[in-house]
Design a protein around this motif. Structure first.
Motif, PDB file in Angstrom:
ATOM      1  N   GLU A 517      -8.698  -2.455 -13.330  1.00 39.68           N
ATOM      2  CA  GLU A 517     -10.088  -2.325 -13.750  1.00 39.68           C
ATOM      3  C   GLU A 517     -11.011  -3.152 -12.843  1.00 39.68           C
ATOM      4  O   GLU A 517     -12.083  -2.695 -12.441  1.00 39.68           O
ATOM      5  N   GLN A 518     -10.591  -4.375 -12.517  1.00 42.77           N
ATOM      6  CA  GLN A 518     -11.403  -5.227 -11.655  1.00 42.77           C
ATOM      7  C   GLN A 518     -11.513  -4.660 -10.245  1.00 42.77           C
ATOM      8  O   GLN A 518     -12.563  -4.756  -9.601  1.00 42.77           O
ATOM      9  N   ASP A 520     -11.453  -1.466  -9.451  1.00 40.33           N
ATOM     10  CA  ASP A 520     -12.384  -0.345  -9.499  1.00 40.33           C
ATOM     11  C   ASP A 520     -13.830  -0.821  -9.614  1.00 40.33           C
ATOM     12  O   ASP A 520     -14.731  -0.255  -8.986  1.00 40.33           O
ATOM     13  N   GLU A 521     -14.061  -1.860 -10.406  1.00 38.44           N
ATOM     14  CA  GLU A 521     -15.411  -2.405 -10.540  1.00 38.44           C
ATOM     15  C   GLU A 521     -15.913  -2.961  -9.199  1.00 38.44           C
ATOM     16  O   GLU A 521     -17.080  -2.785  -8.837  1.00 38.44           O
ATOM     17  N   ARG A 557     -10.989   5.997  -7.311  1.00 42.49           N
ATOM     18  CA  ARG A 557     -12.194   5.643  -6.554  1.00 42.49           C
ATOM     19  C   ARG A 557     -11.931   5.923  -5.070  1.00 42.49           C
ATOM     20  O   ARG A 557     -11.541   5.035  -4.324  1.00 42.49           O
TER      21      ARG A 557
END
Length: 624
Positions: A517-518, A520-521, A557
């Motif tokens: 998640e990090q 992708d952020e 991504r």
């Protein structure tokens, strides 16, 4: 290629000589005026004091009034056209100065001083914002070093020439007038050959209100925390330099026991030191914007300012020694060395900061950010003058003022580095990597200057993230095994660099999902993420199969991917060796020669684990 090769290139040399000649003329005129007012007009001490204290205020006033407007001009219009107008303005100002010199019209000379302040104010934002347009990113440090060195030497020579010309019996005013006009014309001729530098924000809506635009420019400068703190660092450099240089005449007379030639020697040592320190920045940083040099510069400024307090040459009270006689006095060389090294560490301090601002700030805002920097500089210079006057009024002698300034310097540096840990993190990384390895880099310009990207690299040692951090110019978010992330001391560096700890699914499934998640952020925010797709250190020097985590990241991504390979790391410090499954132990090789090689970026949709493994293997060659 040496930074000095830039002096032979048209995209840099004409600008270099234009700014150097301008710095020369500023100081030649100011010192000629001081010589006239203080020594040749037989004015009472009260008037001399009034004019000599008024002069710096008049020169600095335009920075407050017109810096914001100058920043807008440099963004909205083609820069070389503005430079030509500025140099024509300088010629006119020097013509007025000639009238003032010959008529001994002090008010006219003070007006010229104000006009030269306007000249410097308008030229300032162009001076530093034109460099990123003319130079490659790898040339920024060298270009800034040459500009800083040229400025320091031109200022020094200008001071000496301005003083010397005024001492010519019967012809001083004529000689000073002719010299400043000729130099102004030479500056104009030099600027005519500067290549075009297109407007970076041609659609900028011009604001003629200096007050509201000053506020807007300061807000713009404050938007990027790292850039703003670099600006604060640059302004502190001017504070420190202003306090130190203002004390040098009294220091020369009362502590060194010297005459005017010793004062010139002191200024020369300081200027030469700054030039040498500035030029060394490129070698120490390997042509990268290395803000890790800034803490080293701050530390050196404090050490040698404090040592200057203890360096007391054995001179007789009331002595007036020539420079050669002074150097033969016991303890003189210690003071001379301190002054030189203060200059050198000032170069280590300020050159990377300017290069950092130029590389980090958006091109369409850089001139206005430089204008904001100049406003803050002017404010700190004024505060520095009050600081020096206040300490003197408290009865502190000059060496004690040096001591206090050195102590305050370290306190301010710690404050700035606390606000932006990136400075200290880069310093620690630079020290560790350059202590343990001799690194050659190639192809790292393939990492894009802007936008999201993934960098993939083979994983040979625990030091791999630090090596990439030290060598790649863009900040990167590293994805690393959580146990490495938690290593004491290194954890500070990894946390400051916003590294992303990850674990295997069997170890900590929640941490693994959080890591994805990090990642992708970070990519969504346009950052660069660095991944070691093997999932662990090589145990035999060969590249292990790339795990499918990279495919998962790119499927979610899609971004460009830059393959990078470390060569020569196997058997170096903190790597495994001999195919052992045991703990890493002391290496066979210390200060190893290693290489970091980057390949062309793979466009969106092309990269996958198998392709990337093949590219990294190809880049690595036969050594691991």
């Amino acid at each position: 290629m040496s930074q000095f090769s830039l002096l032979g290139k048209r995209r840099f040399a004409p600008f270099f000589w234009t700014q150097a000649l301008g710095a020369f003329n500023d100081n030649a005129f100011r010192n000629a005026m001081v010589m006239l007012v203080a020594f040749q007009m037989a004015l009472p001490d009260s008037q001399v004091s009034l004019y000599t204290n008024l002069a710096p205020a008049l020169f600095i006033l335009p920075y407050f009034l017109f810096s914001a407007t100058a920043g807008q001009l440099a963004e909205k219009f083609e820069k070389t056209r503005i430079i030509r107008f500025v140099k024509l303005f300088e010629i006119a100002a020097m013509a007025i100065a000639a009238i003032g010199f010959h008529t001994h019209h002090i008010s006219l000379l003070l007006l010229v001083l104000f006009l030269m302040g306007v000249h410097s104010t308008v030229f300032g934002p162009i001076k530093y914002s034109i460099l990123p347009q003319a130079l490659e990113r790898s040339e920024l440090v060298g270009g800034n070093a040459l500009v800083e060195t040229g400025t320091q030497l031109a200022m020094l020579i200008g001071m000496i020439v301005g003083n010397s010309l005024m001492l010519i019996a019967g012809y001083g005013t004529t000689a000073a007038s002719a010299a400043t006009i000729v130099i102004a014309i030479a500056g104009y001729l030099a600027c005519r050959t500067i290549p075009a530098a297109p407007a970076t924000a041609p659609d900028l809506r011009f604001n003629w209100n200096p007050l509201s635009e000053t506020w807007r420019v300061l807000k713009l400068t404050h938007e990027d925390r790292a850039v703003f703190n670099a600006v604060l660092g640059i302004s502190w450099f001017w504070f420190f330099g202003t306090v130190m240089i203002a004390q040098l005449p009294n220091y020369t007379r009362h502590v060194l026991g010297g005459d005017g030639s010793v004062n010139t020697l002191v200024l020369t040592l300081f200027s030469l030191g700054t030039g040498v320190g500035s030029l060394l920045c490129e070698k120490l940083s390997r042509k990268r914007v290395e803000i890790g040099l800034v803490p080293m510069g701050a530390f050196g400024l404090t050490v040698f300012a404090i040592d200057l307090y203890f360096a007391r040459p054995a001179v007789t009270a009331g002595a007036s020694l020539t420079w050669s006689a002074f150097l033969s006095v016991p303890g003189a060389w210690r003071a001379a060395m301190d002054l030189t090294l203060i200059g050198a560490f000032a170069g280590f301090y300020v050159v990377p900061l300017f290069a950092f601002v130029q590389s980090r700030a958006p091109r369409d805002r850089l001139s206005r950010i430089i204008a904001g920097n100049n406003i803050v500089n002017a404010l700190l210079i004024c505060i520095a003058s009050g600081f020096g006057i206040g300490l003197t009024a408290m009865g502190l002698d000059t060496p004690t003022i040096f001591l206090v300034t050195g102590v305050v310097n370290i306190a301010v540096a710690v404050y700035i580095f606390t606000l932006v840990p990136e400075f200290m993190m880069r310093f620690m990384t630079w020290v560790v990597v350059n202590t343990l390895y001799r690194v050659r880099v190639d192809g790292l310009n393939n990492v894009p200057d802007e936008g999201a990207a993934v960098v993939v690299c083979n994983h040979v040692s625990f030091m791999d993230p630090l090596i990439l951090m030290a060598c790649v110019r863009r900040p990167m978010r590293f994805v690393m095994y959580y146990k490495i992330f938690n290593i004491p001391v290194l954890n500070f560096i990894f946390r400051t660099a916003k590294a992303i700890p990850i674990a295997g699914r069997n170890e900590d499934a929640a941490l693994m999902e959080k890591a994805f998640e990090q990642i992708d952020e970070a990519l969504a925010a346009g950052e660069v993420v660095c991944i070691f797709p093997e999932g662990g250190l090589t145990r035999d020097g060969a590249i292990a199969a790339f795990r499918p985590g990279i495919d998962r990241i790119l499927a979610r991504r899609p971004v460009p991917v830059v393959p990078v390979a470390l060569r020569g790391m196997w058997g170096s410090i903190f790597s495994r060796r001999d195919g052992a499954l045991r703990r890493a132990r002391l290496p066979r090789r210390f200060w190893s020669r290693i290489e970091l090689v980057g390949g062309a970026a793979l466009p969106v949709g092309v990269a996958n684990a198998a392709v990337l493994e093949a590219r990294v293997s190809e880049l690595r060659g036969d050594s691991a």
